[in-house]
Design an enzyme around this catalytic site. Structure first.
Site, PDB file in Angstrom:
ATOM      1  CB  SER A 169      11.423  16.381  -8.774  1.00 18.81           C
ATOM      2  OG  SER A 169      10.858  17.014  -7.650  1.00 18.81           O
ATOM      3  CE  LYS A 199      11.302  21.049  -8.170  1.00 26.48           C
ATOM      4  NZ  LYS A 199      11.291  19.751  -8.807  1.00 26.48           N
TER       5      LYS A 199
END
Length: 185
Positions: A25, A79
């Protein structure tokens, strides 16, 4: 021996830690299997084990790569912060618009790069993933996303994350493909 173990656990929960990246990701910035050094003091002093800030210091800002507890299942995630408290944010085709200004993206021979705050980082748009907003980030919360926008289960799906869910700032890749690396994030 018990004292040594207690000191090590205290240091790992409150000062610094490492994290092994399980998914793509955050590609192209961070690769699957990379080992990341995490500064757990970056945003304040936390009580060990209970994940509560007792002395907040600086706030996460757009561009920071953070380690956080998922609001869905408490799994550990990696993230990038794209918006903070009070920001108006929209994401369309993976491109971030923050307070009416689209984050600059440059297309270069080595790939795409996005500028968020003071941070310039690699970005993989491809299929940009789900659109989001416009929405105002509530007080004490952040919107986080992966750099691999079309392949990231992130805040566009699970919503804003509370500040206490952010466990620290990822500062460096120190191991990649079994080789020592010292790549700043």
């Amino acid at each position: 021996m018990a004292t040594v173990v207690a000191v090590m656990l205290l240091a790992r929960t409150s000062l610094a830690d490492h994290y092994v990246v399980p998914s793509g990701s955050m590609e192209p910035t961070i690769h699957v299997g990379d080992r990341i050094l995490v500064d757990k003091r970056a945003f304040g002093v936390r009580l060990p084990v209970v994940d509560t800030y007792v002395l907040p210091t600086t706030e996460p800002k757009p561009g920071d790569v953070v380690v956080l507890a998922s609001p869905e299942n408490d799994a550990t995630l990696l993230k990038r912060v794209v918006a903070g408290p009070g920001d108006m944010v929209t994401v369309k085709d993976g491109r971030v618009t923050l307070n009416g200004q689209e984050a600059p993206v440059t297309h270069e021979p080595g790939g795409d790069y996005e500028e968020l705050g003071d941070t310039r980082h690699p970005l993989r748009l491809g299929f940009g993933g789900p659109d989001f907003g416009p929405a105002r980030v509530p007080d004490g919360h952040y919107l986080v996303m992966g750099d691999n926008r079309g392949n990231s289960h992130d805040g566009r799906v699970f919503g804003f994350v509370a500040r206490d869910a952010i466990r620290g700032r990822a500062v460096r890749v120190f191991l990649r493909n079994g080789d020592l690396a010292w790549k700043s994030l």
